[in-house]
Design a protein around this motif. Structure first.
Motif, PDB file in Angstrom:
ATOM      1  N   PHE A 512       0.833  -1.193   0.000  1.00  0.00           N
ATOM      2  CA  PHE A 512       0.000   0.000   0.000  1.00  0.00           C
ATOM      3  C   PHE A 512       0.876   1.254   0.000  1.00  0.00           C
ATOM      4  N   ASN A 513       0.356   2.265  -0.675  1.00  0.00           N
ATOM      5  CA  ASN A 513       1.029   3.558  -0.650  1.00  0.00           C
ATOM      6  C   ASN A 513       0.949   4.186   0.732  1.00  0.00           C
ATOM      7  N   GLU A 514      -0.215   4.031   1.401  1.00  0.00           N
ATOM      8  CA  GLU A 514      -0.399   4.563   2.742  1.00  0.00           C
ATOM      9  C   GLU A 514      -1.186   3.551   3.564  1.00  0.00           C
ATOM     10  N   ALA A 515      -0.930   3.589   4.882  1.00  0.00           N
ATOM     11  CA  ALA A 515      -1.647   2.691   5.789  1.00  0.00           C
ATOM     12  C   ALA A 515      -1.781   3.364   7.147  1.00  0.00           C
ATOM     13  N   THR A 516      -2.867   2.988   7.867  1.00  0.00           N
ATOM     14  CA  THR A 516      -3.131   3.542   9.195  1.00  0.00           C
ATOM     15  C   THR A 516      -3.312   2.409  10.180  1.00  0.00           C
ATOM     16  N   TYR A 517      -2.567   2.482  11.291  1.00  0.00           N
ATOM     17  CA  TYR A 517      -2.725   1.528  12.389  1.00  0.00           C
ATOM     18  C   TYR A 517      -2.898   2.328  13.663  1.00  0.00           C
ATOM     19  N   ASN A 518      -4.148   2.389  14.166  1.00  0.00           N
ATOM     20  CA  ASN A 518      -4.466   3.279  15.275  1.00  0.00           C
ATOM     21  C   ASN A 518      -4.007   4.698  14.910  1.00  0.00           C
ATOM     22  N   SER A 519      -3.117   5.294  15.687  1.00  0.00           N
ATOM     23  CA  SER A 519      -2.641   6.643  15.371  1.00  0.00           C
ATOM     24  C   SER A 519      -1.382   6.632  14.515  1.00  0.00           C
ATOM     25  N   LEU A 520      -0.892   5.474  14.173  1.00  0.00           N
ATOM     26  CA  LEU A 520       0.349   5.355  13.410  1.00  0.00           C
ATOM     27  C   LEU A 520       0.067   5.484  11.918  1.00  0.00           C
ATOM     28  N   LYS A 521       0.758   6.382  11.262  1.00  0.00           N
ATOM     29  CA  LYS A 521       0.617   6.607   9.834  1.00  0.00           C
ATOM     30  C   LYS A 521       1.849   6.059   9.116  1.00  0.00           C
ATOM     31  N   LEU A 522       1.624   5.198   8.149  1.00  0.00           N
ATOM     32  CA  LEU A 522       2.717   4.555   7.421  1.00  0.00           C
ATOM     33  C   LEU A 522       2.606   4.868   5.943  1.00  0.00           C
ATOM     34  N   LYS A 523       3.758   4.855   5.286  1.00  0.00           N
ATOM     35  CA  LYS A 523       3.804   5.019   3.842  1.00  0.00           C
ATOM     36  C   LYS A 523       4.652   3.903   3.248  1.00  0.00           C
ATOM     37  N   LYS A 524       4.326   3.559   1.985  1.00  0.00           N
ATOM     38  CA  LYS A 524       5.036   2.505   1.256  1.00  0.00           C
ATOM     39  C   LYS A 524       5.102   1.221   2.091  1.00  0.00           C
ATOM     40  N   LEU A 525       3.955   0.801   2.561  1.00  0.00           N
ATOM     41  CA  LEU A 525       3.867  -0.396   3.407  1.00  0.00           C
ATOM     42  C   LEU A 525       3.899  -1.653   2.548  1.00  0.00           C
ATOM     43  N   LYS A 526       4.775  -2.553   2.916  1.00  0.00           N
ATOM     44  CA  LYS A 526       4.830  -3.881   2.308  1.00  0.00           C
ATOM     45  C   LYS A 526       4.963  -4.900   3.426  1.00  0.00           C
TER      46      LYS A 526
END
Length: 797
Positions: A512-526
């Motif tokens: 995914f280009n972006e992902a959200t886990y609770n308050s954690l924001k991630l980019k380029k998730l693999k």
């Protein structure tokens, strides 16, 4: 008036004459029967003598006139009729009351006309070979001097048993009444039978225990029985038909028709018990062929149709409409074949239009094809997903257990949101292909999620049979919300478990280009991993976050999370800010800046909101901090003031390296060199989540004096924290209440003092940090500075 009186008198005279005549006839009839009783009985016996194998016995005989007038009758008690064959006597009729009704007028002409025989509480047992012996013997017997004509037989509360020559039961029926009327001559016999039955059993194949009615006419011509006007009624099941029975070959054939009956009433027939789950009306035609004297059912063919039926199973109610079918049963109902050219089945969330071929009895083999429409309703978020398409299937089905086992299945289906949904609902669309393996491709979108997915399940039919699935799932797209996906999966798992379906293993990959886990924001998730029950194991993941990158492994079991992380170039300030300073206020994102990298092993339990419960947090790390800065720290400012370094506002650090541990609500910092623009020092300590802390430090005083007295701001990060002149001290306290005291070199090097012991990285049952009362800015005195590098520089006076 005189005329009326005259008519009245004539009428009265006529009535009196009629009554007198009737009385005379009754007296004459009774007298004749009484005085001719021996003659008539001997005549009956004489006719029975035509069949030398028959014998009759009875208890007593009486004359009855009033009850049977204008006919007269004899009543025999305890009558038994036996047949003697091969030196063996079998009772074929036994009854408590045997009445014979006789026409008086024909008796005066020499004819014994038996209009009716009434038998009560009778037991009849007949073997199929008796008719040959019976009629064969009668042809050789003497003809009686008086002809006997019998018009009918009535049975009340009876039991009839038909056996073959080996005494194997062929037919058994019991009932309330059975009326037989017949006419006969030398070439044919005509019977008309009406009955109300309680129990009927035909061999091992037909058993009816419900009250029923059976009426029919039989005509015997030569050696064949022709059955007309056959009518059978079992509850709503009214059957009309006709047939023929060949006495010589012992074969029979029947045709039946029933215009409208309740499907549930078919459950009263053998091998059709499963119809007790079906309600509605059916119209049917049938053909049946039997052989070996009703021993064998060769063929039963049925053609049927119904506009609407309801099928009640354990889990739901289905509606069957527009049903047309043909069924064939052969070899004593041991073989079954059905063809259904058209039918529609509707459930609460699905409609199937199909045609089918069916074989088997206890376990049905079904070959079917058609069109299916299924609606999946999701409660939260509210959405109806409709799946439609063509299918072909080979199935086995057990009516007793209602278990469906697919053997072969092929389908090409399309699913999408049901029409008319609002725009803010979750949108979904895709395809489903089944051909041994299951493949699902599609996407779904919501306000927080935009996901494409590929789902595959190898050996899908085997998984369906065992109700255990292990799919491979590939999710990719612009953005994914972890909490939303887990909610959907969890809800689906709960619904599946209700139906006895489990997903013990699920492999997945993420991109995914972006992902959200609770308050954690991630980019380029693999990521890739698997889900086993409620355990999520991520074998590898990588994502950009906090202006850096993290990668590693992740595992959660229930509310327990365990992860191994490799952290690269991550902003310390952003980490503290994102996790709300880890629930403490001693060191916050406002006091820190810099970047760190290294390895971290972290374990914690999630609270009800899905965040880390800091009381359960365990962390073991080996990290480096680059370009670190500490700012706005009142405690450090206090220390700087004590050292007469009022100019310090921001402390910049050289690269820091350490293996920091968090456990039992304590941050454990092993000895580490801190080289900054203010101090060169080595420090270790413990800081808990209640803001209690204790640090021990060694300060390079020689470097400090150099900066203090030489008046230089040059920072030498290559200098050692162990200088020629060192100060050893202890900082301890809680919140803003703290104290500073001198310690000796030995206490520093051993790391032991009066309030804390550091034995290993994992600390168990440590004593609580003691804060001495009112220790604010409290520095204990009584020490002097010595210039001997070989010995402790701090000694007690």
């Amino acid at each position: 008036m005189a005329i009326l009186v005259k008519i009245y008198r004539r009428f009265v005279q006529f009535i009196l004459l009629f009554l007198i005549l009737i009385s005379i006839l009754m007296l004459i009839g009774a007298a004749i029967l009484f005085f001719k009783q021996e003659y008539i009985i001997n005549t009956l016996k004489e006719n029975l003598n035509r069949y030398p194998d028959l014998s009759i016995t009875y208890g007593s005989v009486s004359v009855k006139t009033l009850k049977t007038f204008p006919r007269f009758s004899y009543s025999f008690t305890d009558l038994a009729l036996a047949i003697n064959l091969n030196s063996k006597s079998d009772t074929i009729l036994k009854t408590d009351d045997f009445q014979v009704s006789i026409s008086l007028f024909k008796l005066l002409r020499g004819l014994v006309d038996i209009k009716n025989i009434t038998v009560s509480n009778a037991t009849i047992k007949w073997h199929t070979n008796y008719h040959k012996e019976f009629f064969g013997s009668g042809n050789n017997g003497s003809q009686g001097s008086v002809a006997i004509l019998i018009s009918g037989i009535s049975l009340k509360d009876f039991d009839i048993e038909l056996l073959d020559s080996t005494s194997k039961p062929l037919l058994n029926c019991s009932g309330k009444s059975l009326n037989v009327k017949f006419k006969s001559d030398e070439t044919k016999l005509l019977l008309s039978i009406q009955s109300e039955l309680i129990n009927t059993t035909v061999g091992e194949y037909l058993k009816i225990t419900e009250q029923h009615r059976l009426n029919f006419d039989i005509e015997k011509i030569d050696n064949k029985l022709y059955i007309y006007n056959l009518e059978s009624l079992i509850k709503s099941l009214r059957i009309n038909g006709s047939g023929i029975y060949d006495l010589s070959s012992e074969t029979a054939a029947f045709r039946f028709k029933s215009n409208r009956f309740q499907a549930q009433d078919l459950s009263l027939l053998p091998n059709l018990e499963s119809f007790d789950q079906i309600t509605g009306f059916i119209t049917a035609d049938a053909y049946m062929r039997l052989s070996s004297g009703f021993k064998k059912f060769d063929t039963l063919q049925a053609k049927y149709n119904s506009n609407r039926l309801k099928w009640f199973t354990k889990n739901e109610v289905s509606t069957i409409t527009n049903l047309e079918g043909y069924t064939l049963l052969t070899d004593n109902f041991s073989k079954h074949y059905s063809y259904v050219p058209r039918a529609s089945i509707e459930t609460s969330n699905a409609t199937v239009k199909l045609n089918a071929k069916v074989k088997g009895l206890n376990s049905l083999l079904i070959l079917t094809q058609g069109y299916v429409s299924h609606v999946l309703s999701i409660q939260n978020p509210a959405i109806d997903i409709e799946t439609t398409g063509q299918f072909k299937a080979l199935l086995s089905y057990s009516p007793k257990t209602e278990h469906i086992n697919p053997i072969l299945l092929k389908s090409d289906l399309i699913f999408e949101n049901k029409k008319g949904v609002s725009l803010n609902q979750l949108l979904a669309k895709g395809t489903i292909a089944i051909d041994n393996d299951l493949k699902i491709e599609g996407y779904f979108k919501s306000n927080s999620t935009d996901v494409n997915f590929n789902i595959s399940q190898s050996s899908f039919l085997e998984s369906f049979t065992q109700k255990k699935y292990s799919p491979n799932i590939h999710l990719y797209g612009n953005h994914i919300d972890y909490n939303e996906i887990v909610h959907l999966i969890t809800k689906n798992s709960n619904d599946s478990a209700t139906n006895g379906i489990t997903i013990p293993k699920m492999l997945f990959t993420l991109n995914f280009n972006e992902a959200t886990y609770n308050s954690l924001k991630l980019k380029k998730l693999k990521a890739n991993g698997l889900i086993i029950s409620d355990t999520i194991s991520v074998d590898y993941f990588t994502a950009d976050c906090f202006d850096g990158n993290i990668s590693g492994k992740y595992k959660s079991y229930g509310n327990i999370v365990h992860t191994n992380l490799w952290v690269s170039n991550v902003s310390i300030e952003n980490v503290f800010k994102n996790f709300d300073n880890w629930g403490q206020s001693y060191i916050t994102s406002d006091n820190l800046s810099g970047r760190f990298k290294g390895l971290m092993n972290m374990q914690f339990q999630k609270n009800e909101k899905g965040y880390a419960d800091m009381g359960t947090l365990k962390l073991f790390s080996d990290v480096q901090v680059v370009h670190g800065k500490l700012k706005g720290m009142n405690r450090i400012k206090g220390l700087a003031k004590w050292l007469n370094l009022e100019q310090v506002k921001v402390i910049a650090f050289d690269t820091l390296k350490n293996k920091i541990t968090i456990e039992n609500r304590k941050i454990i910092i092993p000895k580490m060199d801190i080289k900054s623009n203010v101090l060169l020092m080595n420090i270790s300590g413990v800081h808990d989540f209640d803001n209690r802390y204790e640090y021990i430090a060694r300060i390079n005083v020689s470097n400090l004096l150099k900066r203090k007295f030489v008046k230089t701001d040059k920072i030498d990060f290559h200098s050692s924290t162990d200088g020629s002149i060192n100060l050893y001290l202890r900082l301890f306290g809680k919140n803003n209440d703290y104290g500073i005291e001198w310690i000796n070199k030995k206490s520093f090097e051993t790391g032991t003092h009066n309030t804390i012991q550091i034995d290993s990285v994992a600390i168990q049952n440590r004593p609580q940090i003691k804060v001495e009362g009112n220790a604010v800015n409290n520095v204990k005195k009584g020490y002097k500075l010595e210039w001997d590098e070989q010995i402790d520089t701090l000694k007690n006076e």
